[in-house]
Design an enzyme around this catalytic site. Structure first.
Site, PDB file in Angstrom:
ATOM      1  N   ASP A   6     -59.181  19.719  26.615  1.00  0.00           N
ATOM      2  CA  ASP A   6     -59.272  19.029  25.235  1.00  0.00           C
ATOM      3  C   ASP A   6     -57.959  19.156  24.439  1.00  0.00           C
ATOM      4  OD1 ASP A   6     -59.958  17.749  22.742  1.00  0.00           O
ATOM      5  OD2 ASP A   6     -60.669  19.931  22.166  1.00  0.00           O
ATOM      6  N   VAL A   7     -57.168  17.951  24.464  1.00  0.00           N
ATOM      7  CA  VAL A   7     -55.699  18.082  24.079  1.00  0.00           C
ATOM      8  C   VAL A   7     -55.769  17.594  22.534  1.00  0.00           C
ATOM      9  CG1 VAL A   7     -53.506  17.261  24.322  1.00  0.00           C
ATOM     10  CG2 VAL A   7     -54.894  17.400  26.300  1.00  0.00           C
ATOM     11  N   GLY A   8     -55.641  18.510  21.502  1.00  0.00           N
ATOM     12  CA  GLY A   8     -55.420  18.265  20.354  1.00  0.00           C
ATOM     13  C   GLY A   8     -53.929  18.189  19.675  1.00  0.00           C
ATOM     14  N   THR A  10     -52.881  20.003  17.592  1.00  0.00           N
ATOM     15  CA  THR A  10     -52.191  21.692  17.671  1.00  0.00           C
ATOM     16  C   THR A  10     -52.552  22.574  18.862  1.00  0.00           C
ATOM     17  OG1 THR A  10     -52.842  21.665  15.336  1.00  0.00           O
ATOM     18  CG2 THR A  10     -52.545  23.764  16.293  1.00  0.00           C
ATOM     19  N   ASN A  11     -53.515  22.417  19.494  1.00  0.00           N
ATOM     20  CA  ASN A  11     -53.856  23.191  20.682  1.00  0.00           C
ATOM     21  C   ASN A  11     -54.299  22.517  21.818  1.00  0.00           C
ATOM     22  OD1 ASN A  11     -53.077  25.836  19.724  1.00  0.00           O
ATOM     23  ND2 ASN A  11     -54.819  25.711  18.400  1.00  0.00           N
ATOM     24  N   ASP A 110     -61.267  12.605  20.568  1.00  0.00           N
ATOM     25  CA  ASP A 110     -62.101  13.790  19.926  1.00  0.00           C
ATOM     26  C   ASP A 110     -63.068  13.479  19.180  1.00  0.00           C
ATOM     27  OD1 ASP A 110     -60.319  12.712  17.829  1.00  0.00           O
ATOM     28  OD2 ASP A 110     -60.012  14.771  17.253  1.00  0.00           O
ATOM     29  N   ARG A 111     -63.186  12.473  18.503  1.00  0.00           N
ATOM     30  CA  ARG A 111     -64.302  12.175  17.576  1.00  0.00           C
ATOM     31  C   ARG A 111     -65.169  11.426  18.288  1.00  0.00           C
ATOM     32  NH1 ARG A 111     -61.226   9.311  12.391  1.00  0.00           N
ATOM     33  NH2 ARG A 111     -62.986   9.920  11.280  1.00  0.00           N
ATOM     34  N   THR A 133     -56.037  19.663  12.873  1.00  0.00           N
ATOM     35  CA  THR A 133     -54.854  19.407  12.284  1.00  0.00           C
ATOM     36  C   THR A 133     -55.174  18.710  11.225  1.00  0.00           C
ATOM     37  OG1 THR A 133     -53.571  19.747  14.258  1.00  0.00           O
ATOM     38  CG2 THR A 133     -52.485  18.673  12.259  1.00  0.00           C
TER      39      THR A 133
END
Length: 259
Positions: A6-8, A10-11, A110-111, A133
Site C-alpha cells: 500500500d503506497v501512500g 507518506t509511507n 486507497d479510498r 497525509t
C-alpha cells in the site's frame, strides 16, 4: 502467501498475508526515487528476520496514490519475487463496486480499497475515516457503492502549516493535551495542543454528524490509518477502529484475481 503493498503519500506499507490473516508488516517512507534494488535490500532482510523467504510469496498486489512509485515496485516483484504484481483497480482486478460520483476515475486507490474492505467487513451504510497525509471521509452505502466524501488536511499538515507560518511557535508532538478536562491552555504548548488535537476532534465529529444527516439512515463510522487509535480513545464517534482496513481491501481484491 500474498505480499500486499500500500503506497501512500507518506509511507509504503508491506504486509504478508496467509489468507485473510496478516502474518507480518513493515513500513518505509515513500520515496518515488527508491529503486527496486533498494526496496529488496530492506524488505528481504526484514522478511528473513521474521522467518519468511521470497519463495514464500506466490502473489503480489499493489495499491498506490503515488504513480511515480509504481514502476520500481513492479520491478521489485519481477526481479526478486519472480511474480507480476497485480495493480489494484486495473485488469484483471478492477474495483468491482459502483463508484457513484461525478468523476469515478479520479477516486484514489486507497479510498476505493477502503470502501471494498469496509463493505465486506461491516454491514449497512458506512462512513470510513482514513487518517493519512490528508484525512478522508468516505460514504459507502449498504449495497457497497461508493457515494462520495470529504478531503480535509491531515492533522500533521495542519500542525506543520501552523508552525511554519508562525515563527515563534514551537514544534509539538501530536498528543492529547496534558489537562484533558480543560480546553483553556495555560501556556503556549498547551494552547497549541488543545487547538490542534481538540480542534481536529471537533472537525471530525462535526463533519461526521453532517454526513450522517445527509445519508438519512444510520451509518456506522469506521476509522483507519495511523492516528485512528489515538483519536479513537478520545471520541465516541467511531463504531470501529480498523487499522488494517486498506491492507485487508487489497487481500480481498487479490482473491478475485483469476488463478
Amino acid at each position: 502467501m500474498l505480499l500486499a503493498i500500500d503506497v501512500g503519500n507518506t509511507n509504503v506499507v508491506f504486509a504478508l498475508y496467509a489468507g485473510r490473516t496478516i502474518k507480518s508488516r513493515w513500513r518505509v517512507a515513500t520515496d518515488p526515487r527508491r529503486t527496486a534494488d533498494e526496496y529488496a535490500v530492506w524488505l528481504l532482510q526484514l522478511m528473513q528476520l521474521q522467518g519468511f523467504a521470497a519463495d514464500d510469496v506466490d502473489q503480489i498486489i499493489v495499491s498506490t496514490v503515488v504513480p511515480r512509485a509504481l514502476h520500481n515496485l513492479q520491478v521489485l516483484a519481477q526481479k526478486y519475487f519472480h511474480r507480476d504484481a497485480l495493480i489494484a483497480g486495473q485488469q484483471p482486478i478492477e474495483w468491482g463496486i459502483d463508484i457513484d460520483v461525478d468523476e469515478p476515475r479520479s477516486l484514489g486507490a486507497d479510498r476505493a480499497v477502503n470502501a471494498i474492505a469496509a463493505h465486506a467487513k461491516y454491514p449497512g451504510d458506512l462512513i470510513v475515516v482514513d487518517f493519512g497525509t490528508a484525512t478522508t471521509f468516505d460514504v459507502v452505502d449498504f449495497n457497497g457503492a461508493y457515494k462520495g466524501g470529504i478531503i480535509a488536511p491531515g492533522i500533521n499538515l495542519s500542525l506543520e502549516a501552523l508552525v511554519n507560518a508562525a515563527a515563534k511557535l514551537p514544534r509539538i508532538a501530536i498528543a492529547p493535551p496534558s489537562r484533558t478536562n480543560s480546553v483553556i491552555g495555560r501556556n503556549t504548548e498547551d494552547q497549541m495542543q488543545i487547538g490542534v488535537f481538540w480542534g481536529y476532534v471537533s472537525l471530525m465529529e462535526g463533519l461526521i454528524a453532517r454526513m450522517r444527516a445527509e445519508v438519512g439512515r444510520p451509518a456506522k463510522v469506521i476509522a483507519t490509518g495511523g492516528l485512528a487509535v489515538l483519536f479513537g480513545d478520545h471520541t465516541t464517534i467511531f463504531d470501529h477502529v480498523d487499522t488494517d482496513l486498506t491492507l485487508d481491501g487489497l487481500a480481498i481484491l487479490a482473491e478475485r484475481a483469476p488463478s
